[in-house]
Design a protein around this motif. Structure first.
Motif, PDB file in Angstrom:
ATOM      1  N   THR A  36       0.806  -1.220   0.000  1.00 20.49           N
ATOM      2  CA  THR A  36       0.000   0.000   0.000  1.00 20.49           C
ATOM      3  C   THR A  36       0.838   1.269   0.000  1.00 20.49           C
ATOM      4  N   SER A  40       0.808   2.769  -6.935  1.00 20.95           N
ATOM      5  CA  SER A  40      -0.085   1.714  -7.414  1.00 20.95           C
ATOM      6  C   SER A  40      -1.366   2.266  -8.005  1.00 20.95           C
ATOM      7  N   GLN A  41      -1.996   1.403  -8.761  1.00 17.10           N
ATOM      8  CA  GLN A  41      -3.230   1.761  -9.465  1.00 17.10           C
ATOM      9  C   GLN A  41      -4.259   0.714  -9.031  1.00 17.10           C
ATOM     10  N   ASN A  42      -5.280   1.198  -8.349  1.00 15.18           N
ATOM     11  CA  ASN A  42      -6.257   0.274  -7.776  1.00 15.18           C
ATOM     12  C   ASN A  42      -7.252  -0.180  -8.839  1.00 15.18           C
ATOM     13  N   SER A  44      -9.951  -1.879  -8.237  1.00 13.88           N
ATOM     14  CA  SER A  44     -11.265  -2.157  -7.637  1.00 13.88           C
ATOM     15  C   SER A  44     -12.345  -1.461  -8.460  1.00 13.88           C
ATOM     16  N   ASP A 141      -4.118  -8.989  -3.408  1.00 13.61           N
ATOM     17  CA  ASP A 141      -4.109  -9.178  -1.946  1.00 13.61           C
ATOM     18  C   ASP A 141      -4.657 -10.559  -1.588  1.00 13.61           C
ATOM     19  N   PRO A 210      -8.410  -6.463  -2.706  1.00 13.58           N
ATOM     20  CA  PRO A 210      -8.036  -5.562  -3.807  1.00 13.58           C
ATOM     21  C   PRO A 210      -6.977  -6.126  -4.751  1.00 13.58           C
ATOM     22  N   ASN A 212      -4.151  -4.511  -7.498  1.00  9.08           N
ATOM     23  CA  ASN A 212      -3.498  -3.265  -7.906  1.00  9.08           C
ATOM     24  C   ASN A 212      -2.454  -3.551  -8.970  1.00  9.08           C
ATOM     25  N   THR A 347     -13.196  -4.389   4.510  1.00  7.80           N
ATOM     26  CA  THR A 347     -12.607  -3.052   4.472  1.00  7.80           C
ATOM     27  C   THR A 347     -12.092  -2.712   5.866  1.00  7.80           C
TER      28      THR A 347
END
Ligand code: GCB
Length: 623
Positions: A36, A40-42, A44, A141, A210, A212, A347
């Motif tokens: 994290t 990074s590019q999420n 989601s 993840d 997630p 990423n 979350t």
């Protein structure tokens, strides 16, 4: 190894259609810890999905290569192909498939997928945001259970195991601008999977955590570890990945303590370091979960982590945190958020809600994160809120202990869990399994796991949730902790259900005698009784009533208080959780009801019984 064969045959097929293909190892040396804090590019959000129960996207009708018109991952513009040749046809079309929000298990999203445990395809697009000279990795993840990932039609890697993080390098497959990513996630479990097919929880299939794209320098910090050593110093290691990994300067600093040290990597890109504990360092504990920002810097990369420093050891039958005896006031927990239709999308807010119950509601200091590795989000929150953690891998019940494949997956999972969470002060125990039935092959299997865990992480205790032998003679019950595994464990952990799965009178529980064959501390890693919130009845006999569960807790706690070598508890369980094996039409309806909370968070009577017990324990110093 069925999955790997499929991947290989698909690979052969792909090499014809897609040119270059790179297959990453199912567990690579890319750790990308502390993901994290990296660029990074999420990914989601909305993905297209296509259910594939007969796996036609992987296998042809006679078992060979799949038919080209069934390939979900191909980099084909179906609309253009149809326009160019109206006679062609496709039996899938990912670009027009329905949408699903990731992360989140498919079982909760669609009622017809509630018990679907097969292959699912997911597809989305993303823009390449790499600056020149950056490498790119697809970072998961966690996805349950086997994943094959394709970028622009090329297979970039496969992975087995539903609860740990892993990455595939995609630098070569990325193109400028828009990129297509397709995942095949197969949730089939069998005798050789870890866990096996039959468990007492909902499998929750698909991408539950997630994903990423992580962008790194050509040579980057792959892992950065630091901890308080038993000799009082701070020590750790840094590992670089990339062409320039050897002979690189590394700087490790803890600004708040005014500390900075330097070291240099060896030919393999590793650097170890050790330095005296800085004066003024405050140790991490549940009462004072102090975290320090630690910075790792190289010529090309830097990484920050928030780390607590503590030790965990044993002395005879005592458990010592920072050299002081401690009693674990805990509870067990599945990775399942509160609500009527959880989707295992844990979350930070969802985890916080559950942890607040443990810390503030139950007066606890410990959580058993059963029966698999929980998300990094959860572990970081445990560090922050001050909860001690039991981490566990899903070696559950009847794994195939004769299978080299099962052992390989179990060991890979343990290695990935330790790699991800090494810096988490909250984790004090690694458990290598739960209620595995004693046999020669099981003992060998489990001992290999214990040895591997110790060698990967000598800083934590190794345990396993075991069962104990019960004898009933002359009107008296005696339970002996005699599993052959105990010789190799640091902490004994017993699951026990007297008065629930046995017909004992609850009033007789405190008289049960506990005998241990080892001079080691023990916890009850489980005890519990089902109760449906709002169902009331006679406390002595009415199983499933809140009163029975409350009395069961009271009497089990009386029993626990009489065991001199018992150093803690993690009763089963904080919250009712989904379990397909629990189908009583009035009380269960697909839920295991041993929660102290209902699925939406209503407190059952037993909640207060445990909270009171822990309140007293909190003020009672351990002897
Ligand atoms: C156990 C298992 C746990 C079950 C629990 C139960 O011993 O370890 O996974 O859910 O009992 O409710 O029976």
């Amino acid at each position: 190894m069925i999955f790997f064969n499929i991947a290989v045959s698909t690979l052969a097929f792909l090499s014809v259609f897609c040119g270059q293909v790179a297959l990453a190892q199912s567990h690579s040396t890319v750790e990308l810890t502390n993901s994290t804090s990296r660029k990074s590019q999420n990914l989601s959000g909305e993905w297209r999905y296509s259910v594939d129960p007969y796996r036609v996207g992987q296998l042809g009708f006679h078992g060979g290569a799949p038919s080209a018109n069934a390939l979900r991952f191909a980099d084909t513009n179906i609309d253009a192909a149809l326009a160019a040749n109206p006679k062609t046809f496709f039996e899938q079309d990912m670009e027009h498939a329905p949408q699903i929000k990731l992360p989140g298990a498919w079982n909760a999203t669609q009622t017809e997928l509630r018990y679907y445990e097969g292959l699912m395809w997911y597809r989305r697009h993303f823009d390449n945001i790499a600056t020149q000279n950056e490498r790119a990795f697809l970072h998961f993840d966690g996805a349950n259970y086997k994943v094959s990932a394709y970028v622009n039609g090329a297979l970039v890697g496969s992975h087995e195991g539903g609860f740990t993080a892993f990455s595939f390098e995609i630098t070569e497959q990325l193109r400028a601008g828009n990129n297509q990513i397709t995942l095949g996630v197969d949730c089939a479990h069998n005798a050789q999977s870890v866990p096996p097919q039959v468990t007492d929880w909902d499998l929750y299939c698909g991408v539950t955590r997630p994903i990423n794209v992580i962008y790194t320098a050509q040579t980057f910090i792959n892992s950065a570890r630091i901890r308080l050593l038993d000799n009082g110093n701070l020590g750790g290691s840094v590992q670089l990945n990339g062409a320039q990994k050897s002979n690189q300067n590394i700087e490790v600093s803890i600004p708040e303590l005014n500390k900075k040290i330097r070291t240099v990597t060896n030919a393999d890109g590793y650097a170890n370091f050790e330095f005296p504990r800085p004066r003024g360092l405050v140790k991490w504990s549940p009462e004072h979960p102090k975290l320090y920002q630690v910075e790792f810097v190289t010529n090309t990369d830097s990484l920050k982590d928030k780390v607590g420093f503590r030790t965990i050891t044993t002395r005879g039958t005592q458990l010592l945190l920072n050299d002081k005896p401690i009693y674990l006031r805990g509870i067990s927990m599945h990775e399942e958020e509160l609500g009527t239709n959880p989707s295992r999308n844990m979350t930070s807010a969802a985890a916080r809600e559950l942890f607040k119950h443990i810390k503030n509601g139950l007066n606890g200091n410990f959580v058993r994160l059963s029966h698999y590795t929980h998300s990094e989000t959860t572990l970081r929150l445990a560090d922050e809120m001050g909860l001690l953690v039991w981490g566990e891998i899903p070696v559950y019940w009847t794994v195939d202990f004769n299978s080299p494949h099962s052992l390989e997956i179990a060991q890979q999972t343990q290695q990935e869990a330790i790699a991800r969470d090494f810096n988490r002060a909250s984790i004090i125990i690694w458990s290598v399994g739960n209620e595995t039935p004693i046999s020669e092959s099981r003992n060998i299997f489990m001992l290999k796991l214990v040895a591997q865990t110790r060698s990967l992480d000598p800083s934590r205790l190794v345990s396993a949730a075991i069962m104990a032998s019960r004898k009933y003679e002359n009107g008296k019950a005696t339970i002996t902790v005699d599993d052959p595994l105990i010789a190799d464990l640091d902490l004994l952990a017993v699951n026990t259900y007297n008065g629930w799965y046995s017909e004992d009178e609850l009033s007789a529980l405190p008289q049960i005698e506990w005998v241990s064959r080892a001079d080691k501390p023990m916890i009850f890693s489980e005890f519990g009784a089902d109760a449906k919130y709002g169902v009331h009845g006679d406390a002595k006999n009415a199983k499933f009533s809140e009163e029975y569960q409350a009395l069961y807790y009271q009497k089990t706690l009386e029993m626990a208080d009489r065991i001199p070598f018992l150093v803690g508890l993690s009763p089963w369980i904080l919250k009712d959780f989904r379990s397909p094996r629990r189908q009583h039409p009035i009380y269960q309806e697909g839920w295991n009801r041993k929660g102290l909370l209902s699925e939406i968070g209503q407190k059952k009577q037993a909640y207060n019984v445990l909270a009171k017990f822990y309140k007293v324990r909190e003020s009672k110093p351990q002897d």
